[in-house]
Design a protein around this motif. Structure first.
Motif, short mmCIF file in Angstrom:
data_model
loop_
_atom_site.label_atom_id
_atom_site.label_comp_id
_atom_site.label_asym_id
_atom_site.label_seq_id
_atom_site.Cartn_x
_atom_site.Cartn_y
_atom_site.Cartn_z
N SER A 104 -82.95 5.33 61.10
CA SER A 104 -82.26 6.61 60.93
C SER A 104 -82.12 6.88 59.45
CB SER A 104 -80.87 6.59 61.60
OG SER A 104 -79.97 5.80 60.84
N SER A 139 -79.42 7.55 57.93
CA SER A 139 -78.22 6.87 57.44
C SER A 139 -78.49 5.38 57.19
CB SER A 139 -77.07 7.03 58.45
OG SER A 139 -77.40 6.48 59.70
N LYS A 178 -80.35 5.20 53.85
CA LYS A 178 -79.42 5.37 52.73
C LYS A 178 -78.72 4.05 52.40
CE LYS A 178 -75.26 7.91 51.31
NZ LYS A 178 -74.23 8.90 51.74
N TYR A 192 -75.63 2.89 56.95
CA TYR A 192 -74.49 3.73 57.29
C TYR A 192 -74.66 4.16 58.75
CZ TYR A 192 -72.89 3.95 52.47
OH TYR A 192 -72.40 3.61 51.24
N SER A 193 -73.56 4.31 59.43
CA SER A 193 -73.60 4.68 60.84
C SER A 193 -73.42 6.19 60.98
CB SER A 193 -72.51 3.94 61.61
OG SER A 193 -72.65 4.17 62.99
N ASP A 194 -73.94 6.73 62.06
CA ASP A 194 -73.73 8.13 62.40
C ASP A 194 -73.92 8.29 63.91
OD1 ASP A 194 -76.48 8.02 62.79
OD2 ASP A 194 -76.95 9.21 61.01
N ASP A 195 -73.73 9.49 64.42
CA ASP A 195 -73.82 9.70 65.87
C ASP A 195 -75.22 9.41 66.39
OD1 ASP A 195 -71.17 10.40 66.03
OD2 ASP A 195 -71.53 12.56 65.92
N TYR A 196 -76.24 9.74 65.61
CA TYR A 196 -77.61 9.47 66.05
C TYR A 196 -77.79 7.98 66.30
CZ TYR A 196 -82.68 8.97 65.99
OH TYR A 196 -83.97 8.64 66.31
N ARG A 232 -75.41 5.65 66.73
CA ARG A 232 -74.51 5.16 67.78
C ARG A 232 -75.06 5.44 69.17
NH1 ARG A 232 -70.66 7.91 64.42
NH2 ARG A 232 -69.69 6.42 62.96
N SER A 234 -74.35 -0.45 65.37
CA SER A 234 -74.29 0.72 64.49
C SER A 234 -73.20 0.57 63.42
CB SER A 234 -74.07 1.98 65.31
OG SER A 234 -72.96 1.83 66.19
N ASP A 235 -71.93 0.70 63.80
CA ASP A 235 -70.85 0.65 62.83
C ASP A 235 -70.80 -0.65 62.02
OD1 ASP A 235 -70.27 3.13 63.78
OD2 ASP A 235 -68.37 2.60 64.74
N GLU A 237 -72.20 -0.95 58.34
CA GLU A 237 -71.45 -0.58 57.15
C GLU A 237 -70.65 -1.76 56.61
OE1 GLU A 237 -69.23 3.02 57.46
OE2 GLU A 237 -70.91 4.16 58.33
#
Length: 212
Positions: free
Chosen positions: A19, A21, A24, A165-169, A171, A177-178, A181
Motif C-alpha cells: 500500500s 502507506s 511511506k 503506516y496503517s490505513d483503511d486500505y 486494514r 496493519s496497525d 507503525e
C-alpha cells in the motif's frame, strides 16, 4: 590471537508496494532508521513507486516473491522478475518470499536454481535469517528488537521487519496493519542504532553480500 571476523546485519523491510502507506513507512525506516533493504510485491497496488527507490543508493531492492500455487513456481518467478525489472529498471538485489518460506518444498529448488544462474542471493541461503521481531512474535517493542538483534551470530545476518503506516486500505486487506507503525517506531529509535554498534554489528544491505 585469531582475527575477529566482522558480523554484518541486513535489516529488510518486507512488503514494499502493499500500500502507499506501507511504502511511506519503509522509506522513513530507511532514511531515519536502520532499514538497509526492502523487497517489492510487484503485483500490489503501490508497486509502481518502487521505480523511485533507486534514489536511495544505500538501500538494496529485492523481489518479495508472492506465490499462490507452488506448481507454477518457476513460471511465476520468471514473470515477477520480469515485472520487477520493468518497474525498477534492473535485476533485484535479492529474493525473499511473501507468506511462504524460501526453504518450502517446491519453492526451494526453483529459487536455488535461479540464484545459481543469476547470482542473486535468496533469503535463508546466504545469511542467517532472523524473523523473531514483530509479525512472528507479536512483539514490536524495542526490547524484542534487541533480543532479535542478539540472534546475530554468522558473518551475514538478515533481520526481517514489516514497518509501515496503517490505513483503511491496509486494514481491509491484511491481518497485520496497525502493528506496522509500532515496528516503525522501534526501527527508528536512536537507542537501536547505539545497540547495534554496542553489539559490534555492521549494517549493510544485500548488494554487499558475497554470493557463494
Amino acid at each position: 590471537m585469531a582475527k575477529q571476523l566482522n558480523k554484518f546485519l541486513i535489516v529488510n523491510a518486507d512488503d514494499f508496494g502493499y500500500s502507499y502507506s506501507v511504502n511511506k513507512g519503509i522509506i522513513e525506516a530507511h532514511t531515519k532508521g536502520i532499514v538497509t533493504s526492502t523487497s517489492v510485491m510487484v503485483d500490489a497496488i503501490a508497486a509502481n513507486e518502487a521505480k523511485n527507490l533507486t534514489e536511495f543508493p544505500n538501500l538494496s531492492i529485492g523481489l518479495h516473491f508472492d506465490l499462490k500455487d507452488e506448481t507454477y513456481a518457476e513460471i511465476e518467478l520468471e514473470r515477477q522478475i520480469e515485472k520487477f525489472v520493468f518497474i525498477v529498471g534492473r535485476q533485484p538485489d535479492h529474493i525473499d518470499t511473501h507468506k511462504r518460506h524460501t526453504t518450502d518444498a517446491g519453492i526451494k529448488e526453483v529459487l536455488e536454481s535461479f540464484s545459481k544462474i543469476h547470482h542473486i542471493p535468496v533469503r535463508n541461503f546466504e545469511a542467517k535469517y532472523i524473523g523473531s521481531f514483530g509479525i512472528n512474535s507479536n512483539d514490536t517493542s524495542i526490547d524484542q528488537l534487541k533480543r532479535s538483534i542478539d540472534e546475530a551470530t554468522e558473518a551475514y545476518n538478515e533481520l526481517m521487519t514489516h514497518v509501515g503506516y496503517s490505513d483503511d486500505y491496509l486494514r481491509n486487506r491484511s491481518t497485520y496493519s496497525d502493528p506496522r507503525e509500532e515496528e516503525l517506531k522501534s526501527i527508528c529509535s536512536p537507542e537501536i542504532v547505539a545497540y547495534i554498534k554496542q553489539k559490534g554489528l555492521v549494517l549493510i544491505n544485500w548488494s554487499s553480500v558475497s554470493y557463494t
